[in-house]
Write an enzyme that holds these catalytic residues in place. Structure first.
Site, PDB file in Angstrom:
ATOM      1  N   GLY A 164       0.808  -1.213   0.000  1.00  0.00           N
ATOM      2  CA  GLY A 164       0.000   0.000   0.000  1.00  0.00           C
ATOM      3  C   GLY A 164       0.844   1.266   0.000  1.00  0.00           C
ATOM      4  O   GLY A 164       0.361   2.325   0.382  1.00  0.00           O
ATOM      5  N   ILE A 203       8.756   0.995 -12.500  1.00  0.00           N
ATOM      6  CA  ILE A 203       7.927   1.310 -13.672  1.00  0.00           C
ATOM      7  C   ILE A 203       7.364   2.721 -13.494  1.00  0.00           C
ATOM      8  O   ILE A 203       6.695   2.998 -12.498  1.00  0.00           O
ATOM      9  CB  ILE A 203       6.734   0.323 -13.790  1.00  0.00           C
ATOM     10  CG1 ILE A 203       7.204  -1.135 -13.727  1.00  0.00           C
ATOM     11  CG2 ILE A 203       5.917   0.587 -15.047  1.00  0.00           C
ATOM     12  CD1 ILE A 203       7.971  -1.591 -14.919  1.00  0.00           C
ATOM     13  N   LYS A 237      -6.845   5.172  -3.109  1.00  0.00           N
ATOM     14  CA  LYS A 237      -7.607   5.113  -4.351  1.00  0.00           C
ATOM     15  C   LYS A 237      -8.778   6.081  -4.283  1.00  0.00           C
ATOM     16  O   LYS A 237      -9.389   6.246  -3.227  1.00  0.00           O
ATOM     17  CB  LYS A 237      -8.131   3.684  -4.562  1.00  0.00           C
ATOM     18  CG  LYS A 237      -6.998   2.684  -4.785  1.00  0.00           C
ATOM     19  CD  LYS A 237      -7.475   1.250  -4.670  1.00  0.00           C
ATOM     20  CE  LYS A 237      -6.290   0.298  -4.772  1.00  0.00           C
ATOM     21  NZ  LYS A 237      -6.662  -1.075  -4.373  1.00  0.00           N
ATOM     22  N   GLU A 275      -2.626  -7.966  -7.137  1.00  0.00           N
ATOM     23  CA  GLU A 275      -2.361  -6.655  -7.746  1.00  0.00           C
ATOM     24  C   GLU A 275      -1.265  -6.743  -8.786  1.00  0.00           C
ATOM     25  O   GLU A 275      -0.220  -7.364  -8.547  1.00  0.00           O
ATOM     26  CB  GLU A 275      -1.877  -5.662  -6.684  1.00  0.00           C
ATOM     27  CG  GLU A 275      -2.924  -5.199  -5.714  1.00  0.00           C
ATOM     28  CD  GLU A 275      -2.400  -4.082  -4.809  1.00  0.00           C
ATOM     29  OE1 GLU A 275      -3.054  -3.810  -3.812  1.00  0.00           O
ATOM     30  OE2 GLU A 275      -1.332  -3.492  -5.104  1.00  0.00           O
ATOM     31  N   ASN A 290      -3.532  -9.047  -1.737  1.00  0.00           N
ATOM     32  CA  ASN A 290      -4.235  -8.626  -0.535  1.00  0.00           C
ATOM     33  C   ASN A 290      -5.158  -9.744  -0.088  1.00  0.00           C
ATOM     34  O   ASN A 290      -5.965 -10.242  -0.872  1.00  0.00           O
ATOM     35  CB  ASN A 290      -5.049  -7.360  -0.797  1.00  0.00           C
ATOM     36  CG  ASN A 290      -4.167  -6.222  -1.253  1.00  0.00           C
ATOM     37  OD1 ASN A 290      -3.135  -5.962  -0.650  1.00  0.00           O
ATOM     38  ND2 ASN A 290      -4.538  -5.569  -2.337  1.00  0.00           N
ATOM     39  N   ARG A 292      -7.702  -9.818   1.897  1.00  0.00           N
ATOM     40  CA  ARG A 292      -8.922  -9.308   2.546  1.00  0.00           C
ATOM     41  C   ARG A 292      -9.969  -8.957   1.506  1.00  0.00           C
ATOM     42  O   ARG A 292      -9.679  -8.896   0.306  1.00  0.00           O
ATOM     43  CB  ARG A 292      -8.583  -8.030   3.326  1.00  0.00           C
ATOM     44  CG  ARG A 292      -8.056  -6.952   2.399  1.00  0.00           C
ATOM     45  CD  ARG A 292      -7.960  -5.587   3.021  1.00  0.00           C
ATOM     46  NE  ARG A 292      -7.651  -4.576   2.006  1.00  0.00           N
ATOM     47  CZ  ARG A 292      -6.442  -4.321   1.538  1.00  0.00           C
ATOM     48  NH1 ARG A 292      -5.403  -4.995   1.982  1.00  0.00           N
ATOM     49  NH2 ARG A 292      -6.269  -3.397   0.609  1.00  0.00           N
TER      50      ARG A 292
HETATM   51  C1  MV4 Z   1       5.788   0.033  -7.889  1.00  0.00           C
HETATM   52  C2  MV4 Z   1       5.699   1.132  -8.773  1.00  0.00           C
HETATM   53  C3  MV4 Z   1       6.561   1.156  -9.836  1.00  0.00           C
HETATM   54  N1  MV4 Z   1       7.453   0.169 -10.020  1.00  0.00           N
HETATM   55  N2  MV4 Z   1       6.693  -0.928  -8.113  1.00  0.00           N
HETATM   56  C4  MV4 Z   1       2.677   1.628  -4.667  1.00  0.00           C
HETATM   57  C5  MV4 Z   1       1.842   0.888  -3.709  1.00  0.00           C
HETATM   58  C6  MV4 Z   1       2.308  -0.521  -3.717  1.00  0.00           C
HETATM   59  N3  MV4 Z   1       1.164  -1.375  -3.777  1.00  0.00           N
HETATM   60  C7  MV4 Z   1       3.165  -0.647  -4.912  1.00  0.00           C
HETATM   61  N4  MV4 Z   1       3.320   0.658  -5.468  1.00  0.00           N
HETATM   62  C8  MV4 Z   1       4.072   0.868  -6.564  1.00  0.00           C
HETATM   63  N5  MV4 Z   1       4.977  -0.087  -6.842  1.00  0.00           N
HETATM   64  C9  MV4 Z   1       7.485  -0.839  -9.144  1.00  0.00           C
HETATM   65  N6  MV4 Z   1       8.383  -1.816  -9.337  1.00  0.00           N
HETATM   66  C10 MV4 Z   1       4.753   2.110  -8.529  1.00  0.00           C
HETATM   67  C11 MV4 Z   1       3.944   1.991  -7.420  1.00  0.00           C
HETATM   68  C12 MV4 Z   1       2.979   3.037  -7.241  1.00  0.00           C
HETATM   69  C13 MV4 Z   1       1.630   2.763  -7.326  1.00  0.00           C
HETATM   70  C14 MV4 Z   1       1.137   1.484  -7.533  1.00  0.00           C
HETATM   71  C15 MV4 Z   1      -0.218   1.237  -7.600  1.00  0.00           C
HETATM   72  C16 MV4 Z   1      -1.097   2.296  -7.466  1.00  0.00           C
HETATM   73  C17 MV4 Z   1      -0.628   3.561  -7.256  1.00  0.00           C
HETATM   74  C18 MV4 Z   1       0.733   3.829  -7.186  1.00  0.00           C
HETATM   75  C19 MV4 Z   1       1.188   5.117  -6.975  1.00  0.00           C
HETATM   76  C20 MV4 Z   1       2.509   5.364  -6.910  1.00  0.00           C
HETATM   77  C21 MV4 Z   1       3.408   4.324  -7.017  1.00  0.00           C
END
Ligand code: MV4
Length: 457
Positions: A164, A203, A237, A275, A290, A292
Site C-alpha cells: 500500500g 515502472i 484510491k 495486484e 491482498n 482481505r
Molecule cells: C511500484 C511502482 C513502480 N514500479 N513498483 C505503490 C503501492 C504498492 N502497492 C506498490 N506501489 C508501486 N509499486 C514498481 N516496481 C509504482 C507503485 C505506485 C503505485 C502502484 C499502484 C497504485 C498507485 C501507485 C502510486 C505510486 C506508485
C-alpha cells in the site's frame, strides 16, 4: 452454516457485512468504540458490544477485547472487513485457537502474502509474471548495487512487510542507493518491526490492475475479473472501475487463468486480490496480493452479479463455491467514486456533523455508506463517507450515471471530495480511458475551475 457472526469493523463495511448476514439468515454482533455508540452498524446488528475508547489501537485493533466479545455473545465466526485486523495472521491464529472461524484465508497464507519478498518468490514459482528484481531481501549496499546494476536504473526499494505504498524509495542513480536502502530499512523496522527490504525495477506511471479471486476449502478457485484502480493520490484510491478499459478479453482470460493457478499453488482460500502493474507497453507484472475483502469489491459485484461477502461467509463455513469459471460473466461496466470527508482542493480532513445527506438512486446506482443526516464523521477514523457506484451497459453509460448521481447528491455540514470527482469525470484523458497512477499529479498541477463551479458539498 454459522448462526452468529461478529463484525470486527465499523462504518460502511460493517453495514455491508450485516447486509450479507441478513440475507443468509445469520445473526450479527457489532463491536464499537465509545465514539461509535450511535453508529448505524450498532443499530442494525442484533447485538452490540463496546470494546473500548475511540482510538483504533484501543478498540478496533484490540484482539483480546474482540475475542472476548465473540465468546460472550457466542459468535461462531468473525468477519474482519477491510483495514484494522483484516490482514492480521495473529487474529486468524487466535480465532483458530478459540474455535471461532476467521472469515478470510488461513494464517499461513496471510503471513506468506504479508511478506512481499516471499510472495514475489511464491508467485514466480507458480508461473506469475513478476517484475525483475532481487531474489529475496537485500541486506547490504554492495548487494543492492549489484542487483540495481543488473536491473538498470531506476529501481525501487520496498519494505517486505510494507504494501500500500508504505516504506518505498525510488532510486535513480547508484549514488542514491545506499541511503535509500538504509532509510527504507529503518522506516520498515520502525513501522512494521521487520527491516527487510527488496529491490524491483521501477515502472514509471504504471496502471494499477487487480484481479479478484475466490477459493473454497475443496480446492476450487475462480476469478471475478479485474478492476482498474489507477486514479489514486498518495496510495489512496479515489476512483476504481471494472473492467479495466485497456485489458482485452484475451488478456483477461490468460491473466485470470494465471491468477487462479497461482492461488491454487498456495492453497488460497476465501476472497483475495492479486495486484499488478501494467507498463506503457501493456505488459503486466504481479506486485502484491491482498488477503482481505477490498473497499472496491462492489464494482466487481455489479459486473459479475456475484455477492462476494456472501461467498466469503459460505466458503468460511466450508461450503463449496458452487460456481465454475464458465458461470462467471462480465456484464457492462461499473465505476466507484470514494466520497471522502475532506476538502476537494486541499485534501485536508473535514470531520464533523453532517446536516443534510441525500443521494439520488435510480437505475444502475449503488451507494454503500454509514452516513445519514445528523450523523457525525469522527476524526478518529478514515475519511471515507460513502462509496457511490454506477453501472451501465458500457463505460460511457456508467460514467454518465455517476455524473448525474454526483450532481444530484447533497452533503451539507462537511466538505467532501464530490467536486473533485466531478472534475475528474469531465477530464478528456479520463473519458478516453487514458489512466495511470500519475493521473492525479497532472490533475493537481492544473489550474482549478472558477470557484462556485461545483456547488455540491
Ligand atoms: C511500484 C511502482 C513502480 N514500479 N513498483 C505503490 C503501492 C504498492 N502497492 C506498490 N506501489 C508501486 N509499486 C514498481 N516496481 C509504482 C507503485 C505506485 C503505485 C502502484 C499502484 C497504485 C498507485 C501507485 C502510486 C505510486 C506508485
Amino acid at each position: 452454516m454459522f448462526k452468529k457472526i461478529l463484525i470486527a469493523n465499523r462504518g460502511e463495511i460493517a453495514l455491508r457485512v450485516i447486509c450479507a448476514c441478513r440475507e443468509l439468515g445469520i445473526k450479527t454482533v457489532a463491536v464499537h468504540s465509545t465514539a461509535d455508540e450511535h453508529a448505524l452498524h450498532v443499530r442494525f446488528a442484533d447485538e452490540a458490544v463496546c470494546i473500548g475508547p475511540p482510538r483504533s489501537a484501543d478498540s478496533y485493533l484490540n484482539v483480546p477485547a474482540i475475542i472476548s466479545a465473540a465468546e460472550i455473545t457466542g459468535a461462531d465466526a468473525i468477519h474482519p472487513g477491510y483495514g484494522f485486523l483484516s490482514e492480521s495472521a495473529y487474529l486468524a491464529e487466535v480465532c483458530e485457537a478459540c474455535h471461532i472461524r476467521f472469515i478470510g484465508p488461513s494464517p499461513h497464507v496471510i503471513r506468506l502474502m504479508g511478506d512481499k519478498a516471499r510472495a514475489r518468490r511464491a508467485m514466480k514459482k507458480a508461473g506469475v509474471p513478476i517484475l525483475p528484481g532481487s531474489d529475496g531481501p537485500v541486506d547490504s549496499e554492495e548487494r543492492g548495487l549489484r542487483v540495481a546494476k543488473d536491473l538498470g536504473y531506476p529501481v525501487i526499494v520496498k519494505a517486505a512487510a510494507g504494501g500500500g505504498g508504505r516504506g518505498m524509495r525510488i532510486v535513480r542513480s547508484p549514488a542514491d542507493l545506499g541511503a535509500a536502502l538504509r532509510t527504507a530499512q529503518r522506516e520498515a523496522q520502525a513501522a512494521f518491526g521487520v527491516g527487510d527490504v527488496y529491490i524491483e525495477k521501477y515502472i514509471e506511471g504504471p496502471r494499477h490492475i487487480e484481479f479478484q479471486v475466490l477459493g473454497d476449502h475443496h480446492g476450487h478457485v475462480i476469478h471475478l475479473g479485474e478492476r482498474e484502480c489507477s486514479i489514486q493520490r498518495r496510495h489512496q484510491k479515489l476512483i476504481e472501475e471494472a473492467p479495466s478499459p485497456v485489458l482485452t478479453e484475451r488478456q483477461r482470460r490468460k491473466l485470470g487463468g494465471v491468477v487462479v493457478d497461482a492461488a491454487k499453488a498456495v492453497q488460497y482460500t476465501n476472497a483475495g486480490t492479486f495486484e499488478f502493474l501494467m507498463d506503457a507497453a501493456g505488459d503486466v507484472y504481479f506486485i502484491e496480493a491482498n488477503t482481505r475483502l477490498q473497499v472496491e469489491h462492489g464494482i466487481t459485484e455489479m459486473v459479475t452479479g456475484v455477492d462476494i461477502v456472501k461467498a466469503q461467509i459460505r466458503i468460511a463455513a466450508g461450503e463449496r463455491l458452487g460456481l465454475r469459471q464458465g458461470d462467471i460473466g462480465f456484464n457492462g461496466h461499473a465505476i466507484e467514486c470514494r466520497v471522502n470527508a475532506e476538502h476537494p482542493e486541499t485534501f485536508t480532513p473535514s470531520p464533523g456533523l453532517i446536516r443534510t445527506f441525500a443521494v439520488a438512486g435510480g437505475p444502475g446506482v449503488r451507494v454503500d455508506t454509514f452516513a445519514h443526516a445528523e450523523c457525525t464523521v469522527s476524526p478518529y477514523y478514515d475519511s471515507l463517507v460513502a462509496k457511490i457506484m454506477a453501472h451501465g451497459r458500457d463505460r460511457r453509460e456508467a460514467i454518465a450515471r455517476m455524473k448525474r448521481t454526483l450532481e444530484m447528491t447533497v452533503v451539507e455540514g462537511i466538505h467532501t471530495s464530490i467536486p473533485m470527482h466531478l472534475r475528474i469525470l469531465d477530464d478528456p484523458d479520463f473519458l478516453a480511458g487514458r489512466l495511470s497512477t500519475a493521473f492525479m499529479e497532472r490533475y493537481l498541477a492544473e489550474p482549478r475551475p472558477a470557484a462556485g463551479a461545483a456547488a455540491s458539498a
